[in-house]
Design a protein around this motif. Sequence first.
Motif, PDB file in Angstrom:
ATOM      1  N   THR A 102       0.840  -1.196   0.000  1.00 26.11           N
ATOM      2  CA  THR A 102       0.000   0.000   0.000  1.00 26.11           C
ATOM      3  C   THR A 102       0.876   1.247   0.000  1.00 26.11           C
ATOM      4  O   THR A 102       1.734   1.422   0.871  1.00 26.11           O
ATOM      5  CB  THR A 102      -0.945   0.025   1.213  1.00 26.11           C
ATOM      6  N   ASP A 132      -3.922  10.385  -0.178  1.00 25.40           N
ATOM      7  CA  ASP A 132      -4.628   9.231  -0.715  1.00 25.40           C
ATOM      8  C   ASP A 132      -3.720   8.013  -0.624  1.00 25.40           C
ATOM      9  O   ASP A 132      -2.532   8.126  -0.299  1.00 25.40           O
ATOM     10  CB  ASP A 132      -5.030   9.478  -2.171  1.00 25.40           C
ATOM     11  N   GLU A 159      -3.217   3.691  -2.289  1.00 24.05           N
ATOM     12  CA  GLU A 159      -3.652   2.635  -3.200  1.00 24.05           C
ATOM     13  C   GLU A 159      -2.732   1.438  -3.014  1.00 24.05           C
ATOM     14  O   GLU A 159      -1.546   1.600  -2.701  1.00 24.05           O
ATOM     15  CB  GLU A 159      -3.622   3.111  -4.648  1.00 24.05           C
TER      16      GLU A 159
END
Length: 513
Positions: free
Chosen positions: A402, A416, A418
């Motif tokens: 991540t 953010d 991902e």
Amino acid sequence: MSEKIAFIGAGIATSYTLIPLLDNIEKEEHINEIEIFIIDKSNDFFKGMPYGNRSGKSVLLIQDLKNFITEPHRTHFKNWLDANLDELVEEFIENGGMYATKWAEINSPLFKKGEWDDLYIPRFFFGKYINQEVLGRIDKLEGEKKLKITYIQKETSNITKKADNFQINFIDNTFISSEKIVLSIGSLPYKKLFNGEIKNHNNSLYIKEPYGLGMEKNMEQISSFINRRKSKKLKTKIAVLGANASGLEMIYKICDKLNIDEYDTSFKTLSSHGVMPDGTFDSIKAKQFKAKHLELLAEKKNLTAKTIAEAAHKDIDEAEKQGLGAATTVGIISKGFGILLPSLTNEELLNFACFYGNQIGRRQRCAGNHYLSVVEELSNRERFEHIKGRFQSLYESSDGLTMTYSNSNAKETIEDSETFNIVINCLGSVDLNSNDLSPFFKNLINKGLCEPNLSKIGFKVDANMQASENLFVAGPLLAGNQIEDKIFWHLEHCARIIWSSNILAEKIQANLI
């Protein structure tokens, strides 16, 4: 003239220092034998990382040949290419995949006629050429008893100076002594983004740098990982951190080795500007575009580096508004600020080299369409996306690795995250202030043998290109310096390395006599 000279690092900067230096030694009729140590942790002597085995034999230059090296070197290299053409192309195709075959098919009408200038050639071609150029000179001088060469394939751990001699220590606890050192070890080490041990090898693979172990070894890991997931009918998400030459190469290599028609892979890149390098030159718009903000400075007095840089950024902003990429405008904007630089004081010139040159350069990245066409094909299949943001952290989660990142605008900073299965670190190097700096560099600085300049990516050198007496610097570690009448904010470009290395050869030669 009896000397011992140690070259730490055996890449292109060392090669292009040795070529003129050895040529000058050959002209000397009455000299004592000179002893030269060539030290490198790799066995790719005289090729360096970009052009040797660590990059592999199926990656191409990021520039066309006419912009890669200048004359007279280019013509000499092209003559060598013509003489070795069949063998080189065959070796390239054998080591590549479908893109290598496609490159040969498309470009054969040109290279079979000796028309190399506009081609983005395989990089190992240049590595083989320069290796032969250096070894030929060494063999000749050794036969004439003018030169003794010792090759040392070891990693240097420390340098100390005792009286007029340097002691060079290696990680195996051996050492040698030398009167002079040329520090030519390429760019600074890559940033460390992930220090943990991967726990789930089916979901997570981290490539800490593209070339450290070698491109081909990295590709073996990536191929094995993706094939394991394919056998389980799992998709593989790949993050390439950094939209630079090495980032593009990694995408290209993966798709060359693992056909995108056969493998369920997707790619995302992360960069602070959120823009991929450009490869489309528009000859019509290039004639129309003007670097107006830079042109307005032509009549100004008391210019500063900051003023010039601000104007350059405004012209780049204007180009982007017009939909013009770097391939079309880089020459115009570079010429625009290049004309203004001679009007700066020496202090302001160094400010430009240390603080502003690289900022402009990061917005003017260009690349060949052989790489960019792969990105375009992936985009058309909705399997590629470019993320604008700054890397924050990387950790292993249950589904993979991540990545957290941030993106700032005029109003706020948005964070953010991902998760990816493969993360490839192409974000570039640490600086000389970094906590991750290797003990070797820390020792050079702490002992006063080298001092970082204001760029923090290069060492200060004097007029003789010495960081301290008899310790010369070559290649990328010269960033942030003025050499003769030129300033350098980076020395990753081969033409700059060749020029500066030729100057260094003159300095060493004068120091020997």
